[in-house]
Design an enzyme around this catalytic site. Structure first.
Site, mmCIF file in Angstrom:
data_model
loop_
_atom_site.group_PDB
_atom_site.id
_atom_site.type_symbol
_atom_site.label_atom_id
_atom_site.label_comp_id
_atom_site.label_asym_id
_atom_site.label_seq_id
_atom_site.Cartn_x
_atom_site.Cartn_y
_atom_site.Cartn_z
ATOM 1 N N SER A 116 0.839 -1.184 0.000
ATOM 2 C CA SER A 116 0.000 0.000 0.000
ATOM 3 C C SER A 116 0.887 1.251 0.000
ATOM 4 C CB SER A 116 -0.965 -0.058 1.185
ATOM 5 O OG SER A 116 -2.025 0.834 1.021
ATOM 6 N N ASP A 234 -10.586 -3.626 -5.185
ATOM 7 C CA ASP A 234 -10.150 -2.657 -4.171
ATOM 8 C C ASP A 234 -11.131 -1.491 -4.060
ATOM 9 O OD1 ASP A 234 -8.748 -0.996 -2.458
ATOM 10 O OD2 ASP A 234 -6.823 -1.355 -3.424
ATOM 11 N N HIS A 289 -8.446 -4.722 -1.057
ATOM 12 C CA HIS A 289 -7.153 -4.110 -0.760
ATOM 13 C C HIS A 289 -6.379 -4.889 0.307
ATOM 14 C CE1 HIS A 289 -4.321 -0.765 -0.656
ATOM 15 N NE2 HIS A 289 -4.415 -0.726 0.659
#
Length: 324
Positions: A116, A234, A289
């Site tokens: 991320s 996501d 995600h």
């Protein structure tokens, strides 16, 4: 399936997890490079999931020395630093930390894995210092073109909720841009002028301002491989296509892929050069995600972090590419 982090993504100066020193494998004259991992928003170096990933990396590629980036001595402080801090200062701190590590600084190069927001921060490391140099860079769900929305926070998560309130109230103020981590990679095309004027981090490392930093392009273009993984479901990192440097209009959902943007056509960062050399990989993985399976991780570790067949000479400040 491993929900490693369902937040958004940062990172920190380092804890070395695997006790394996980088080794030269005599049986095939290969060198196993160390691996640097920078975690995401809301995570910390003490989390079991991150420890397991470090162990998996060493299991898939025996002899791997794994270095976990952290910005505090405790897990709680490390997690807080993913929300509150100056990213420019944090990247500089990581540059100093990696350069001081006795194993990393003597290795011919290192591999780097960003989860991320840790992905764009590791890219910032490559562009801004890159000593020790990065050989292969792999990012999962990273916001390379920024976020246009902030995440939802859990009930009682005062750090997250406080950060969200600051982002919504004054994201372009000097205070927020120097203290709130997600604000420093916030990028809404509707507010592009404000972003270019006030962004503390992302506008700089993406070379979007009129004056370009040529060393950023030189360092990034020297990567041996740059792999960008996007989660196809996501909804936490908005827009998800930011993982591939795409531009998205969040109002109508239209997507301008990287290859159609000036960032690529004018090659501000060397991404076009990497792409034309077959060194820029666009990968899609299923799920939400940072929901990662061991298989996805193991496959990535095998493809990008395996032993180097030929020894790499040391070259401070530059990434040394594997001989073809």
């Amino acid at each position: 399936m491993r929900p490693f982090s369902i937040l958004a993504g940062l990172a920190l100066p380092a804890l070395s997890i695997a006790t394996h020193a980088p080794s030269t494998l005599d049986e095939d004259s290969s060198t196993q490079l160390p691996l640097v991992i920078w975690h995401g928003l809301g995570d910390d170096f003490e989390r079991d999931g991150l420890q397991e990933i470090a162990a998996l990396a060493a299991k898939v590629n025996p002899g791997t020395y794994v270095h976990l980036v952290r910005l505090a001595d405790t897990g709680s402080g490390d997690r807080q630093a993913t929300f509150i801090g100056n990213v420019t200062e944090q990247v500089a701190a990581v540059c100093s930390q990696l350069a001081a590590d006795p194993i990393l600084r003597t290795a011919p190069a290192v591999n780097a894995l960003g989860f991320s927001q840790g992905g764009q921060f590791l890219r910032g490391y490559v562009e801004r210092c890159n000593v020790p140099p990065v050989h292969n860079l792999v990012t999962f769900g990273s916001q390379h073109n920024g976020i246009a929305e902030f995440q939802d926070c859990g009930v009682g998560d005062w750090i997250c909720n406080g950060a969200e309130a600051l982002l919504r109230a004054g994201r372009w103020t000097d205070f927020v841009q120097s203290h709130l981590v997600p604000a420093q990679y916030f990028r809404d095309p509707v507010e592009l002028d404000a972003y270019l004027e006030h962004s503390n981090f992302l506008a700089d490392i993406n070379n979007e301002r009129s004056t370009k930093n040529t060393s950023y392009k030189r360092h990034l273009a020297a990567l041996n491989r740059f792999a960008m993984f996007m989660f196809d479901e996501d909804t936490v990192s908005v827009p998800k296509e930011s993982s591939w440097f795409a531009e998205v209009n969040v109002t109508d959902g239209s997507v301008i892929p990287l290859q159609q943007r000036p960032l690529y056509t004018e090659d501000w960062l060397g991404l076009k050069q990497l792409d034309e050399q077959g060194k820029l990989d666009f990968k899609t993985i299923p799920g939400q995600h940072m929901h990662l399976s061991d298989k996805v991780l193991a496959d990535a570790f095998k493809e990008y972090f395996g032993a180097i067949k030929d020894s790499l000479p040391s070259s401070p400040g530059l990434v040394v590419q594997q001989a073809s």
